[in-house]
Structures are given as C-alpha cells and as structure tokens.
Write an enzyme that holds these catalytic residues in place. Structure first.
Site, PDB file in Angstrom:
ATOM      1  N   GLY A  55       0.799  -1.215   0.000  1.00 24.70           N
ATOM      2  CA  GLY A  55       0.000   0.000   0.000  1.00 24.70           C
ATOM      3  C   GLY A  55       0.832   1.265   0.000  1.00 24.70           C
ATOM      4  N   CYS A  56       2.089   1.182   0.398  1.00 24.09           N
ATOM      5  CA  CYS A  56       2.924   2.365   0.617  1.00 24.09           C
ATOM      6  C   CYS A  56       3.549   2.862  -0.683  1.00 24.09           C
ATOM      7  CB  CYS A  56       4.013   2.034   1.629  1.00 24.09           C
ATOM      8  SG  CYS A  56       5.228   3.363   1.850  1.00 24.09           S
TER       9      CYS A  56
END
Length: 328
Positions: A55-56
């Site tokens: 997600g980062c």
C-alpha cells in the site's frame, strides 16, 4: 523478541502536530550500497532483503526499480501485510499477501529489525527498509536513496544491456536530464507526493486548505508539462526516468485512495487530467521486456484501498472507482 517486548511508540495515526499540520520525519538510516573496494555495503547477490508494504507509495518506488532493473533474483523482496496503530508494520500471519512471518528471523513486527539494528531506536518504523543479511543491520529506510542505489550499485552483477552506463541517455537518470529531473522531483514531492499526506492528515480546516489547493495547482502543472512534445509519452521524452517512477506511485493511488479517503477531491485523474491519465495507463499496462511489468505487478488495488482506509481511521473500505484503472 516477543510481542510484549516490542516497544510501543506513539499511535501511528496521530501524525499531525498540534497546529494541525502533517510534517514528515526524516529517515534515520542513510547508508549506501556501493561497488567501491572499501565499501561497507558492497553489491552481492542474495545479501540484501527489501521490506515493503504494497500500500505504501514510498516502498512501491523501490519494488518498481528492483523489477525494472532485473534485480528480482539478486535482492530478496519481503512483503509485510498489516499495520498496528501502536507498533507499525507487521506480518498478520494469514499469508495471503506476504509470508506469515519474517523468513529471516521469524519476527512479527518490522520494529524488531529497527531495534536489532539499534537497540536504542525510538523513532518511527517505516517502509521501505533495506536489510543487510551479512551485517544484520539496516542499510537504508529512505526510498530516494534506495532507488538510486538500485539504478547503478548492482550493475556489475547484471548483463551489459541492463547497466545504466550501457543505456546512456536511455537510462533512468541520464546525466543530461539530471538537473531538470531533480528540479521537477522537488516540487512534485513537496506539493503532490507529500502534498496528499499534508492534506489527508491535516487535523484542522486551515491546514487542509493550505495544502489542497497547491496540490491541484501542481497536478495542473504536470498536465501542462505532458502537453509539450519533448515531454511525451513520458515526463522527459521517450524513455522512462526517475521522475516517472516517483510520480507514478502517487498518481496510481490518487483516484482509488487519495480522492476519497484523503479528501483530495477537487478533481479526479481519470476525468480531469487526460494527458496524465494516458501517461499513467501507459506505464501500468506495459508488460513488455522493457519494464518486466514492474508498474502493474508490484501493486494491488485492494491492499491500497484497505491500507488508506485504515490510515484515515475509516471502517469502510471504498469499493470504487470502477474500474480501478481503465485500459489503454
């Protein structure tokens, strides 16, 4: 180290300062892998492990370059799949996205690596994190440094056609374009890549509005940049560069996460920035030998949506937009 032994820093959701502003902390591990004979961290196959969360966006940069450069068999990739409000990134144990536990030490929390590298460490625990298996320490937790390392530091282990010196002006950070790329990177980082966080994590109306308008002004600037023939189809012409990689990881998350969960909702990329959306789709859908599918296969939209819902303290994970990205 047991769960109870892991220290408990400030809740990672409490990211805004007392004045309502989000201020990103500087990375604290800034070592470099270099091919020099006296290097403390020399390029070696299977010596390093890259820890990321899908997600980062900052971690995403590094996994993209790892695949673009053909380093998948040289640098181990380890994916964490969960975030604890007090202890930060960890392995949930379900094994659906990444391993059930850390394959090197059996750790559950990324913080355990930080404390192994520095028993007195009390800062934030972040991804990406490049770990040296030989020295059992952190090389770097700064994405900008890691991608620059990946561009050239391991070239001696790659076939000639993968080396930056062979590519010349077709490289990811060619000398002739470095000043222009660095200039663009600076304002893109401040007002777009970090700008979405400054708006999304603002805890006052004043702080939010201070950053939301510059964010969209800079998106307009990118759209104008892409209208120039010398800046097509990619940001600096016919070849993918450092600037494309850095901007991509924010723009691919914009409509599916920042627009809804971070209240960056003046416009959408797909509806209001046609040149940028074409640029984005060109990168995402490219699965040729040139990219090895690096832009598509290093992300999962469901993980992105879930992660930003958690970061914004929402119990609802958005189902839209549909589709996540349109075909070319």
């Amino acid at each position: 180290m047991s769960d109870s032994a892991v220290s408990k820093p400030k809740d990672v959701h409490d990211v805004a300062d007392k004045d309502g502003q989000f201020r990103r902390q500087a990375s604290q591990f800034r070592n470099f892998v270099t091919p020099h004979s006296d290097s403390a961290f020399s390029p070696e196959k299977d010596r390093y492990a890259l820890y990321v969360h899908l997600g980062c966006p900052w971690a995403h940069r590094t996994s993209i370059v790892r695949t673009l450069k053909g380093l998948d068999d040289t640098i181990q990739l380890i994916v964490l799949d969960a975030m604890d409000p007090a202890k930060s990134w960890y392995f949930s144990g379900d094994g659906e996205v990444g391993p059930k536990k850390d394959p090197l030490y059996g750790f559950k929390y990324l913080r355990e690596f930080y404390e192994k590298a520095d028993p007195h460490y009390d800062g934030r625990v972040t991804v990406p994190m490049l770990w040296d298996k030989k020295k059992e320490t952190i090389v770097s937790n700064e994405s900008s440094d890691i991608i620059r390392m990946f561009y050239t530091a391991f070239d001696g282990l790659l076939p000639p056609e993968k080396r930056e010196e062979t590519k010349g002006e077709a490289g990811m950070f060619p000398k002739s374009l470095q000043p222009a790329i660095e200039e663009m990177n600076q304002w893109v980082y401040d007002s777009i890549s970090n700008g979405v966080y400054k708006a999304g994590f603002a805890s006052t109306q004043e702080a939010y509005e201070e950053h939301i308008y510059p964010l969209f002004k800079s998106l307009d600037r990118v759209e104008e940049h892409l209208s120039q023939p010398e800046h097509q189809p990619y940001l600096f012409g016919e070849h993918i560069t450092d600037a494309d990689i850095r901007l991509y990881t924010t723009i691919i998350r914009f409509d599916v996460a920042y627009h809804t969960l971070f209240r960056c909702n003046l416009k959408m990329i797909r509806h209001d920035f046609p040149r940028m959306y074409e640029w984005l789709r060109r990168l995402y859908w490219d699965e040729s030998e040139r990219t090895n599918g690096a832009f598509k296969h290093t992300l999962r939209f469901d993980v992105i949506k879930k992660g930003y819902a958690s970061a914004s303290r929402s119990k609802i994970v958005p189902v839209g937009p549909v589709p996540d990205i349109h075909p070319l």
